[in-house]
Design an enzyme around this catalytic site. Sequence first.
Site, PDB file in Angstrom:
ATOM      1  N   GLU A 169      -5.101  -5.313 -12.354  1.00  0.00           N
ATOM      2  CA  GLU A 169      -5.903  -5.758 -13.504  1.00  0.00           C
ATOM      3  C   GLU A 169      -5.171  -5.575 -14.831  1.00  0.00           C
ATOM      4  O   GLU A 169      -5.452  -6.276 -15.800  1.00  0.00           O
ATOM      5  CB  GLU A 169      -7.253  -5.022 -13.545  1.00  0.00           C
ATOM      6  CG  GLU A 169      -7.209  -3.544 -13.817  1.00  0.00           C
ATOM      7  CD  GLU A 169      -7.123  -2.662 -12.584  1.00  0.00           C
ATOM      8  OE1 GLU A 169      -7.563  -1.507 -12.638  1.00  0.00           O
ATOM      9  OE2 GLU A 169      -6.587  -3.136 -11.553  1.00  0.00           O
ATOM     10  N   HIS A 174      -2.696  -1.096  -9.768  1.00  0.00           N
ATOM     11  CA  HIS A 174      -3.782  -1.663 -10.593  1.00  0.00           C
ATOM     12  C   HIS A 174      -3.369  -3.035 -11.138  1.00  0.00           C
ATOM     13  O   HIS A 174      -2.871  -3.135 -12.270  1.00  0.00           O
ATOM     14  CB  HIS A 174      -4.100  -0.714 -11.755  1.00  0.00           C
ATOM     15  CG  HIS A 174      -4.804   0.534 -11.344  1.00  0.00           C
ATOM     16  ND1 HIS A 174      -6.176   0.632 -11.299  1.00  0.00           N
ATOM     17  CD2 HIS A 174      -4.321   1.732 -10.922  1.00  0.00           C
ATOM     18  CE1 HIS A 174      -6.513   1.850 -10.881  1.00  0.00           C
ATOM     19  NE2 HIS A 174      -5.400   2.530 -10.646  1.00  0.00           N
ATOM     20  N   CYS A 202      -6.616   0.920  -5.727  1.00  0.00           N
ATOM     21  CA  CYS A 202      -6.331   2.352  -5.838  1.00  0.00           C
ATOM     22  C   CYS A 202      -7.220   3.153  -4.872  1.00  0.00           C
ATOM     23  O   CYS A 202      -7.025   3.077  -3.663  1.00  0.00           O
ATOM     24  CB  CYS A 202      -6.477   2.804  -7.294  1.00  0.00           C
ATOM     25  SG  CYS A 202      -5.663   4.382  -7.642  1.00  0.00           S
TER      26      CYS A 202
END
Length: 534
Positions: free
Chosen positions: A510, A508, A383
């Site tokens: 994750e 993102h 990001c």
Amino acid sequence: MANSQKKYIFITGGVASSLGKGLAAASIASLLERRGIRINMLKMDPYINVDPGTMSPTQHGEVFVTDDGAETDLDLGHYERFTSLTLSKQSNFTTGQVYLKVIEQEREGKYLGKTVQVVPHVTDEIKRRIHLAADDADILIGEIGGTIGDIESLPYVESIRQFAHDVGQENVLFVHLVLIPYLDAAGELKSKPAQHSVKELRSQGLFPHVIICRSDREIEESIMDKISLFCNVPKENVFQSLDLDSIYKVPLNFHAQGLDEKITQILGIWSSSPKVADLEKVVYNFNNPLREVKIGIVGKYTELVESYKSLDEALKHGALAHQLKLVPVYVDSEEIEKKGADKLLSDVQGVLVPGGFGQRGTEGKIAAIKYARENKMPFFGICLGMQLAIIEYARNICGLSEATSEEFNTGGDHLVHYMEGQTRDGAKGGSMRLGSYDCELLEGSRTKEIYGQKNIQERHRHRLEVNNFYVEKLKENGLIISGRNPELDLVETIEIKDHPFFIACQYHPEFKSRPYAAHPIFSEFIKEADKYGK
């Protein structure tokens, strides 16, 4: 499931907050799902914010983003990591959302002139949302945030009391998580706070079927007997949740105590034993690491690990996939501005620059990216981390010394600017580019090789994007734009050739990593970091 009636498990917490209700809920869900039961999960947050999107990460921890673009509580991250669920905006609601809906309905005249009250109007709205979250599931596991006794949680306790009355007491199970503190001065564990917590719960009309005792050490039988006797819960329904060196040991620890078996018994569910081989492999790799891998996480919320919860877990998943022990080194980017990247990053094997907002500490992050690029140290940007990698490259390789981001409100070349419809000064809540979007990966790129497919979907949470005006100049100078959103032609991923690992993405990743299925980029990043300096 032998019994076709839908079942509900509600989890409350007492004595103190941050006891791990979310992990307990996720662990129970993990075991029930592995028994072949269709589950769904729900987090009910008593705060008045509409969602956590406008709250500081230091206040509330990270904001977890769902596929359908909801900004939710970080516990939903645990729910997804421990199960196969892909959650949605129906999986988390707040008091703010409930009151907003009730007030809207009152303004529209939906209550036919009645006085609008907490009971029944607010409680009915809470119950409606519980039913909604239970769709397509045999069991809903619902967690109430906060601590029993909080004024904020009263409407929720009353709602689940009514809910059990509505659907039949035999179809609802109440689990209460309590703290058993150790007093150094007395040299013993104390059960009194837990007893008072259950007393408070009972005074609000809820009678727990199962009590989970949270402690930093083994709880002796006499304490468990006391809890059973004074809280009016059978001894075999009192369980321990002890501090463990990995959260991924919690489901197996509960299973070893028979918690999942007890839950299925109480609810009258027939099911097979849980298939836990994947969890056992994760725990084996955690317990038997071949060596350590040190990753420098360069951010401005480094004092609070909760701020980067999904990120920390995804890094651990990447390490576990290669039977390595992750050693995270949290580096304050403002310290890099003062002391230099070489002083603070010379001891790590990889650098990760995560997402974030605002200008503070960004020059330190840019210095960290430059250090990783020049020293051929594995680098991963997410990001804001990708946006700063673009700015660093533009300044130091493309000769655009004034390269910056529009977010920082400065003159110069805005290589990163606000997306269409996004501004610095607009409404903040739920107004970003949120949720899952398509990305098309470049043939022959390292990123496509890592994913093993051309078209991917990943979750986003941002207002700014790479300015396409500068893309050709970046490409002419060797930057590879390896992923684009085909619909809006946005830069999604970048990489550098002739570097062991230099990849950054606007999304993102994750949020989609799991302990038994590490996200491919995190896995590859850790693998390359492990080789660094050898």
